[in-house]
Enzyme design. Structure first.
Site, mmCIF file in Angstrom:
data_model
loop_
_atom_site.group_PDB
_atom_site.id
_atom_site.type_symbol
_atom_site.label_atom_id
_atom_site.label_comp_id
_atom_site.label_asym_id
_atom_site.label_seq_id
_atom_site.Cartn_x
_atom_site.Cartn_y
_atom_site.Cartn_z
ATOM 1 N N ASP A 67 2.375 128.749 6.035
ATOM 2 C CA ASP A 67 2.683 127.379 6.461
ATOM 3 C C ASP A 67 3.797 126.764 5.620
ATOM 4 O OD1 ASP A 67 1.069 127.318 4.225
ATOM 5 O OD2 ASP A 67 -0.612 126.343 5.194
ATOM 6 N N ASN A 136 -11.574 120.617 3.141
ATOM 7 C CA ASN A 136 -12.147 120.257 4.448
ATOM 8 C C ASN A 136 -12.348 121.490 5.340
ATOM 9 O OD1 ASN A 136 -9.576 120.936 5.184
ATOM 10 N ND2 ASN A 136 -8.987 118.919 5.956
ATOM 11 N N HIS A 138 -10.012 123.833 6.002
ATOM 12 C CA HIS A 138 -8.836 124.367 6.694
ATOM 13 C C HIS A 138 -8.411 125.730 6.145
ATOM 14 C CE1 HIS A 138 -5.802 122.055 3.854
ATOM 15 N NE2 HIS A 138 -5.985 123.279 3.403
ATOM 16 N N GLU A 143 -6.226 122.133 10.423
ATOM 17 C CA GLU A 143 -7.183 121.118 10.001
ATOM 18 C C GLU A 143 -8.411 121.117 10.923
ATOM 19 O OE1 GLU A 143 -6.571 120.185 7.178
ATOM 20 O OE2 GLU A 143 -4.976 118.716 6.951
#
Ligand code: F6R
Length: 264
Positions: A67, A136, A138, A143
């Site tokens: 990413d 979280n 990811h 996400e």
């Protein structure tokens, strides 16, 4: 999914370097998927060391990064390109033409993402994907609520992810709101995968990803569906696991299992 409990982050990183090294030895033109962030830094340091001391040869290896922040160019010190350059690329003999990155400054993002997928395909697919996990859940910047079959695309970052990355940027307003990320479907096509998580702050999300139900709310949980995943944890990240005793027992033949499956 195999869970490996290690004494600490260093021993887990040495193990991960052994696997990457073994892959490159039996497949010199291996294709690696790389993650950034704090977690894999020790792994990259170890790979650099093995290159310098033992001659681990990256010259035919191809890499794809997971990413990149949208809006940050290669020259930006907070870009993931800078991160990889600093921690891996510039300290090994990786061939620049085999380094595939996402360009945070690209104008036609849609076309760029399509071309990235095509480059992965042309390279023969990813042999081994390195992953971290966000607080979280990811993976990459997929996400919570990301489609579990998504491809490389733009994602809006959650407030939690922005907060988690504020230290590098100085203030929340400086953290990019968007990123380009390989999709979950893209990641799931890799032949083998190692997810690394260290420290007590990751323990609750690791337990959800590994032992909880598969859900788009915890993107990493989709890895339960992948045929060849090892999750490498230190003691802190393993704290909340229910089946800890079983994983401790399972650690026998851990390396052999991974190597056998990667060779298959
Ligand atoms: C980085 C990435 C992210 C990180 C995750 C964990 O390329 O894709 O999914 O792996 O945010 O980051 P650290 O390791 O900094 O806790």
């Amino acid at each position: 999914m195999e869970i490996g409990l290690f004494q600490d982050a260093s021993s887990a990183s040495l193990y991960a370097a052994d696997i990457v090294g073994a892959l490159i030895s039996f497949k010199p033109n291996a294709v690696l998927g790389l993650a950034s962030g704090g977690t894999p830094i020790k792994l990259y340091q170890e790979l650099v060391k093995r290159h310098k001391v033992e001659g681990l040869d990256f010259s035919s290896v191809t890499v794809f990064i997971l990413d990149e922040y949208l809006g940050l160019g290669k020259e930006n010190l907070n870009s993931f390109y800078s991160y990889y350059n600093e921690n891996l690329f510039s300290h090994t003999n990786l061939n620049r033409s085999r380094i595939h990155v996402l360009d945070g400054k690209i104008e036609d993002v849609k076309e760029h993402c399509k071309a990235y997928e095509e480059e992965i395909r042309k390279a023969g697919g990813i042999d081994l994907q390195i992953l971290g996990i966000g607080s979280n859940g990811h993976i990459g910047f997929n996400e919570p609520t990301s489609s579990l079959v998504s491809r490389t695309r733009i994602k809006t970052l959650t407030r939690q992810t922005c907060l988690d990355n504020v230290a590098s940027f100085g203030s929340l307003t400086e953290v990019p709101q968007h990123a380009i990320t390989m999709g979950i479907g893209t990641i799931m096509e890799c032949r083998a995968c190692m997810l690394l998580a260290f420290g007590g702050s990751k323990s609750s999300i690791v337990a959800k990803a590994v032992e909880g139900p598969i859900s788009a709310m915890i993107p990493a949980s989709i890895l339960q569906m992948h045929p060849c995943v090892q999750v490498l944890l230190d003691q802190g990240a393993a704290t909340d696991l229910e089946m800890k005793e079983y994983y401790e027992h399972q650690v026998q033949n851990f390396k052999e299992n991974m190597l056998l499956r990667m060779r298959a």
